[in-house]
Design a protein around this motif. Sequence first.
Motif, PDB file in Angstrom:
ATOM      1  N   TYR A 132     -10.135  -0.622   8.784  1.00 36.05           N
ATOM      2  CA  TYR A 132     -10.168  -1.870   9.546  1.00 36.05           C
ATOM      3  C   TYR A 132      -9.730  -1.630  11.001  1.00 36.05           C
TER       4      TYR A 132
ATOM      5  N   PHE B 288      -4.879 -10.501  10.824  1.00 28.96           N
ATOM      6  CA  PHE B 288      -5.551  -9.618  11.774  1.00 28.96           C
ATOM      7  C   PHE B 288      -5.324 -10.202  13.165  1.00 28.96           C
TER       8      PHE B 288
ATOM      9  N   VAL C 101       2.429  -4.429   4.289  1.00 28.12           N
ATOM     10  CA  VAL C 101       1.663  -3.557   5.178  1.00 28.12           C
ATOM     11  C   VAL C 101       1.840  -4.060   6.598  1.00 28.12           C
TER      12      VAL C 101
ATOM     13  N   ILE D  61      -2.489  -5.328  11.947  1.00 30.14           N
ATOM     14  CA  ILE D  61      -2.742  -5.876  10.615  1.00 30.14           C
ATOM     15  C   ILE D  61      -1.412  -5.981   9.893  1.00 30.14           C
ATOM     16  N   THR D  62      -1.150  -7.149   9.344  1.00 31.86           N
ATOM     17  CA  THR D  62       0.063  -7.410   8.575  1.00 31.86           C
ATOM     18  C   THR D  62      -0.367  -8.044   7.258  1.00 31.86           C
TER      19      THR D  62
ATOM     20  N   GLN E 215      -5.675   0.220  -0.462  1.00 31.09           N
ATOM     21  CA  GLN E 215      -5.276  -0.687   0.606  1.00 31.09           C
ATOM     22  C   GLN E 215      -4.920   0.085   1.881  1.00 31.09           C
ATOM     23  N   LYS E 216      -4.239   1.198   1.738  1.00 27.34           N
ATOM     24  CA  LYS E 216      -3.888   2.020   2.905  1.00 27.34           C
ATOM     25  C   LYS E 216      -5.147   2.515   3.610  1.00 27.34           C
TER      26      LYS E 216
ATOM     27  N   GLU F 151      -3.337 -11.646   4.358  1.00 23.39           N
ATOM     28  CA  GLU F 151      -3.567 -10.569   5.318  1.00 23.39           C
ATOM     29  C   GLU F 151      -3.868 -11.195   6.674  1.00 23.39           C
TER      30      GLU F 151
ATOM     31  N   THR G 259      -6.940  -0.416   5.365  1.00 18.40           N
ATOM     32  CA  THR G 259      -6.238  -0.792   6.588  1.00 18.40           C
ATOM     33  C   THR G 259      -6.580   0.176   7.713  1.00 18.40           C
ATOM     34  N   GLU G 260      -6.581   1.473   7.421  1.00 19.28           N
ATOM     35  CA  GLU G 260      -6.947   2.470   8.428  1.00 19.28           C
ATOM     36  C   GLU G 260      -8.377   2.255   8.922  1.00 19.28           C
TER      37      GLU G 260
END
Length: 159
Positions: A153, A110, A23, A124-125, A146-147, A108, A150-151
């Motif tokens: 976050y 940030f 990601v 975010i990676t 997870q997608k 993960e 992430t959005e």
Amino acid sequence: MTELTYAEVGATGGPLPSGYHHVRAERVIGYGRIAFEQAADALLCGAVQRRVGAIVRLSQTPVRVGTRFDMRLGPFGIPCLVVWAERGDEHAGFAYGSLPRHPECGEERFELTLAPTGEVTFTITAFSRPGRWFTRLAWPLNRMVQKRMTERYLRTLDS
């Protein structure tokens, strides 16, 4: 950091390891020094995860390498350990890695960046793979979750 459930500690800071789902996402969240400092304060105290509804317990704040980062989201306990943390004039962030009993295996990261133009970017990676029987069983659903997380976050630090 022998408790971590993966070998590639710190890999979110460079090329992501093979054998994992990757990601990479980013968003401009504000402009200027004040926006950057406020976002960094929030990020390094677990606010990103709290603002999406997680219950968060930190062994120390602000987070630094070695901080235990325990979360609960619904019925799931999500134990993590901070493996990288930094706060500078134009860059701030942290990365946590999965500990035993985490639903996934991986890391993960940030990060906040204050560009010379004044833009504050939140990046975010992550890399992950199933860590428990139920996440192996529901792997396609996990990718969607997870997608979505992430959005969510990425929107938590908007100024």
